[in-house]
Design a protein around this motif. Structure first.
Motif, mmCIF file in Angstrom:
data_model
loop_
_atom_site.group_PDB
_atom_site.id
_atom_site.type_symbol
_atom_site.label_atom_id
_atom_site.label_comp_id
_atom_site.label_asym_id
_atom_site.label_seq_id
_atom_site.Cartn_x
_atom_site.Cartn_y
_atom_site.Cartn_z
ATOM 1 N N ASP A 129 -21.172 -12.663 -6.817
ATOM 2 C CA ASP A 129 -21.409 -13.550 -5.671
ATOM 3 C C ASP A 129 -21.338 -12.779 -4.359
ATOM 4 O O ASP A 129 -22.167 -12.973 -3.466
ATOM 5 C CB ASP A 129 -20.380 -14.687 -5.672
ATOM 6 C CG ASP A 129 -20.588 -15.669 -6.806
ATOM 7 O OD1 ASP A 129 -21.689 -15.660 -7.407
ATOM 8 O OD2 ASP A 129 -19.656 -16.436 -7.110
ATOM 9 N N GLU A 160 -24.427 -10.626 -3.911
ATOM 10 C CA GLU A 160 -25.602 -11.403 -3.510
ATOM 11 C C GLU A 160 -25.567 -11.697 -2.006
ATOM 12 O O GLU A 160 -26.574 -11.558 -1.308
ATOM 13 C CB GLU A 160 -25.658 -12.705 -4.309
ATOM 14 C CG GLU A 160 -26.884 -13.545 -4.033
ATOM 15 C CD GLU A 160 -26.942 -14.794 -4.904
ATOM 16 O OE1 GLU A 160 -27.815 -15.648 -4.641
ATOM 17 O OE2 GLU A 160 -26.115 -14.922 -5.818
ATOM 18 N N LYS A 161 -24.403 -12.076 -1.491
ATOM 19 C CA LYS A 161 -24.277 -12.338 -0.058
ATOM 20 C C LYS A 161 -24.498 -11.066 0.751
ATOM 21 O O LYS A 161 -25.139 -11.094 1.810
ATOM 22 C CB LYS A 161 -22.898 -12.920 0.247
ATOM 23 C CG LYS A 161 -22.663 -14.316 -0.291
ATOM 24 C CD LYS A 161 -21.257 -14.804 0.052
ATOM 25 C CE LYS A 161 -21.003 -16.207 -0.495
ATOM 26 N NZ LYS A 161 -19.625 -16.669 -0.197
ATOM 27 N N GLN A 211 -26.263 -8.434 -0.088
ATOM 28 C CA GLN A 211 -27.689 -8.067 -0.102
ATOM 29 C C GLN A 211 -28.455 -8.839 0.970
ATOM 30 O O GLN A 211 -29.279 -8.269 1.698
ATOM 31 C CB GLN A 211 -28.290 -8.359 -1.470
ATOM 32 C CG GLN A 211 -27.801 -7.469 -2.591
ATOM 33 C CD GLN A 211 -28.416 -7.874 -3.923
ATOM 34 O OE1 GLN A 211 -29.616 -7.700 -4.135
ATOM 35 N NE2 GLN A 211 -27.612 -8.419 -4.802
ATOM 36 N N SER A 260 -19.980 -6.235 0.610
ATOM 37 C CA SER A 260 -19.565 -6.918 -0.623
ATOM 38 C C SER A 260 -18.050 -7.094 -0.649
ATOM 39 O O SER A 260 -17.538 -8.158 -1.044
ATOM 40 C CB SER A 260 -20.030 -6.127 -1.850
ATOM 41 O OG SER A 260 -21.433 -6.147 -1.968
#
Length: 837
Positions: free
Chosen positions: A40, A43-44, A46, A331
């Protein structure tokens, strides 16, 4: 002598033959994949990084320079996205350089509780205080130094020279810090085992090189860092020293191969302050963030910043490597919930005044810099609890302790008393005046207050109606004689201090010069014991000291090690002395009878440059060395008395069947990139009319970008194609099957005394090989038991617990040698044993 001689000769032969005098190159730097619970956050990150320009990406990787922001370390900002940059702040025992914060017990103390609950609670409380001050990254906890040499100046910042105890403490502390919404930065990776020559000096150009073999590196020094990675640490700080003649912050083997590949570390690597020695080379070797950002203190020059921008523009550093740096940083930011937990930074590391310069080196931007936010909450209760639970009762004869309303008490020694100048009168605690509650250096915090033992014991005496006398001068024997005459009990306090090498105290340049007590403490104790029949000795020390003469003196009826307990030190020791707290602590290091007993020492002077610091002892440090060499210590590792007694019985061993070990195979995906890079150098220059703060580090370039440079970078260092996976890797901390349960062991522990207490049950394993230690710690638990009550100690032995590192296959293997398990109260009191069949 079998274990010691074989291992020492083998390791020494390898070093002499040059096998470990160089660190093998490993490229490319592994790119983050978002595994191990990072999906998770990845993804944030990125999505965030895809929005950034080249300059904004560089800004997040590069510190702005010393005193360029409110924190001890600050990255650049992204004003366009209202992102304030990353704030990194010491220390591993509290928020450094501020006010209205708590001063927690040192790492060595919380380790002595052997309580995972207290490990995590302390981490969470420290994390909440850092969060409340607006800090993104807490620079701690510490597994380097591990504690190879007892004289090592910063051993107290960590936990124990045992890798398992340190590993458990690292994991629990990290989880506590990150549950509070702050990134934990495990440090100092790796082999930062002494202060002497950890950096270049007036006499040597290079930092020392810690030279060791692959087996020792894996089985001893990497072990707790593997636990840190498995616990999800968001950041790891690389160290000042060299490892096998390659600097820690540009060592492609330790960063790229071991940390990011074998241990599958998903967070970011930041340099220790000015531990970066190159620009492009360090980036390709796996460094993700540089601190403080300038090349050296207040230089204004930088290896990254504008140089990193230029290196990307001219193609020297591929976009995927820069993107990976920034994605790892963000991240970690998202993993701990900084996007919702952050508050504006509300303190200033460079001044406690309310108003001051935002940029003190440039005398610019006078404004409010401190909001004096109180983040202490009720943490004093936890600090006091840890202080009592970490006090090791080493000796207790003639039923001296606990005290029960004695008619008269004499308290002797400057270590019992307040520093006359106040607890924070010496910068970074760089003195030894008054009671010792933390060491010195960057691993400290300001005391909000300090309850000295004299204060708490005087209050207890007043409550009991006891006569009370005290002397603070260690050398005024006449006053001491007068004070102890007629006293029912004489309590003598003494200490031994150490810290970081940038401060020298009484000739100790960080590392201790010896293992004796400071301020004439040994002579003071001997004198009091010569004139009084009932002497209690309390030791505030950073590690072991020589206590054999004290131990053997018949008039010394009790000895307690209180370590570095933090702000509630006086209340904590009073709780133990008077029985409000029953001691549970066990020693986290061995107490040798002589300095030579330890077999390892700090090397203070080197004949060569670069200095070569060889580790011929291999894995045989602390109790492993004492056991192998057949040396009887004053007190063994894991030893500690109680006001009650315990028995051990009913050992049970159940074999599990997890299946065979399977090395990780396959290939990674190709290196990803996020967003696009504008390669027009004109767009990377300082904007027209931009005011540059002197010595502040910016990402902007000035002038043309160098081109046509020799492309002699290490083979594969810029290759973003799929790479083979490492057989010993594949999951956080290593191959996931290392944590398969092989055996379950249980035993019954009974409180056979008359007082409720907490027993620390310990499990050791003999790996059985001729070059293995006699036993190694693998598990422990704290059992709270009432008189007559029994409890069950249980531990799951993992594949990792019974494996050795095989240098040929570069993997963990279970040898064919017979293995035994031992359970008991210390490393030399193990009444239960059984074969792992």
């Amino acid at each position: 002598m079998l274990w010691s001689s074989i291992a020492t000769v083998a390791a020494l032969t390898a070093i002499v033959n040059g096998q470990y005098e160089s660190s093998p190159p490993y490229y490319p730097a592994p790119w983050m994949r978002g595994g191990n619970g990072w999906a998770d956050a990845y993804e944030k990150a990125q999505a965030f990084v895809s929005k950034l320009t080249l300059l904004e990406k560089v800004n997040l990787t590069t510190g702005v320079g010393w005193e360029g922001g409110p924190c001890v370390g600050n990255t650049g900002t992204i004003p366009r996205l209202n992102f304030p940059g990353i704030c990194l702040q010491d220390s591993p025992l509290g928020v450094r350089d501020t006010d209205f914060n708590s001063a927690f017990p040192a790492g060595v103390n919380v380790a002595a509780t052997w309580s995972t609950r207290l490990f995590k609670s302390r981490g969470n409380a420290m994390g909440m205080e850092h969060r409340g001050k607006g800090i993104d990254v807490q620079l701690g906890p510490v597994a380097g130094p591990l504690g190879r040499a007892p004289e090592g100046g910063r051993n107290w910042e960590g936990f124990s020279p045992d890798p398992v105890l340190t590993g458990v403490a690292m994991a629990e502390t990290i989880q506590g810090i990150q549950d509070a919404g702050v990134i934990a930065c495990a440090k100092h990776y790796i082999m930062n085992e002494q202060e002497a020559n950890r950096q270049s000096t007036d006499t040597v150009e290079f930092a020392y090189s810690a030279n060791l073999d692959d087996k020792t590196l894996h089985e001893l020094y990497m072990w707790p860092f593997a636990d840190a990675v498995r616990a999800g640490a968001g950041a790891i700080m690389c160290s000042y020293n060299q490892i096998n003649n390659s600097y820690g912050c540009q060592n492609s083997y330790t960063l790229n191969y071991l940390l990011k590949n074998e241990l599958d570390f998903q967070g970011f690597v930041t340099s220790d302050w000015w531990a970066q020695h190159t620009g492009v080379a360090s980036a390709l070797a796996g460094l993700d963030m540089t601190m403080a950002g300038d090349q050296n203190l207040n230089s204004g020059d930088t290896f990254w910043g504008s140089n990193l921008t230029a290196a990307v523009l001219n193609g020297t550093i591929p976009q995927w490597r820069l993107d990976d740096m920034v994605v790892r940083i963000m991240s970690a930011y998202y993993k701990v919930g900084r996007d919702t937990a952050s508050v504006p930074t509300n303190f200033n590391s460079w001044s406690l005044e309310t108003n001051g310069y935002r940029f003190p080196e440039a005398n610019e931007s006078f404004q409010q810099i401190n909001w004096h936010v109180n983040v202490q909450d009720d943490h004093a209760k936890l600090i006091r609890e840890i202080g009592g639970a970490s006090t090791v009762l080493l000796k207790n004869t003639k039923k001296t302790l606990p005290l029960s309303k004695p008619k008269s008490v004499a308290v002797i020694g400057y270590d019992a008393h307040d520093n006359p100048g106040g607890p924070n009168s010496c910068s970074d605690r760089g003195c030894d005046n008054g009671t010792l509650a933390m060491g010195w250096g960057s691993g400290t915090a300001n005391f909000p207050y300090l309850i000295a033992p004299n204060t708490a014991l005087k209050a207890q005496a007043a409550h009991d109606g006891s006569k009370y006398t005290n002397v603070s001068n260690n050398y005024d024997f006449a006053a001491v004689a007068k004070a102890v005459t007629g006293a029912e009990v004489a309590i003598v306090f003494a200490n031994a201090d150490s810290g970081e090498g940038f401060i020298t105290v009484d000739g100790n340049e960080g590392d201790r010069k010896n293992l004796t007590l400071w301020g004439g403490g040994d002579a003071l104790i001997a004198y009091v014991a010569s004139i009084h029949p009932n002497v209690v000795v309390v030791l505030h020390t950073v590690g072991p000291v020589i206590v054999e003469a004290i131990k053997q003196h018949p008039n010394v009826t009790a000895i307690l090690w209180a370590g570095l307990p933090g702000q509630e030190t006086g209340n904590a020791i009073t709780d133990v002395l008077y029985g409000n707290v029953n001691p549970q602590a066990k020693s986290v290091f061995t107490w040798g009878k002589t300095r030579e007993d330890f077999g390892t020492d700090v090397t203070y002077e080197f004949p060569s440059d670069p200095p070569q610091l060889n580790f011929p002892e291999g894995v045989f440090i602390d109790y492993r060395h004492f056991d192998a060499a057949g040396i009887e210590p004053s007190y063994e590792f894991g030893f500690g008395l109680s006001y009650t007694t315990y028995s051990y019985s009913n050992l049970k061993i159940t074999k599990q069947n997890p299946g065979p070990y399977e090395p990780t195979t396959g290939m990674t995906s190709a290196a990803p990139t996020f967003g696009t890079i504008d390669y027009n150098p004109a767009h990377a220059e300082f904007p027209p009319g931009f005011h540059a703060v002197p010595q502040y580090v910016y990402p902007y370039i000035s002038g043309p970008v160098p081109t046509g440079l020799p492309q002699n970078w290490p083979a594969g260092s810029r290759d973003g194609s799929p790479q083979p996976k490492v057989p010993a890797g594949g999951s956080g901390g290593g191959n996931r099957q290392l944590w398969d349960v092989m055996y379950t062991v249980s035993a019954t522990v009974t409180n056979t005394g008359s007082v409720k207490g907490t027993e620390i049950a310990q499990l050791y394993i003999s790996l059985g090989g001729p070059t293995d230690p006699k036993i190694v710690l693998r598990g422990f638990d704290d059992l709270i038991l009432s008189p007559g009550e029994s409890g069950t100690f249980s531990y799951d032995i993992t594949r990792r617990d019974i494996s050795n590192w095989d240098t040929v296959s570069q993997n963990w293997v279970i040898s064919n040698y017979p293995k035994k398990v031992y359970v008991g109260a210390s490393s030399r009191n193990l009444p239960l044993s059984g074969v792992l069949a």
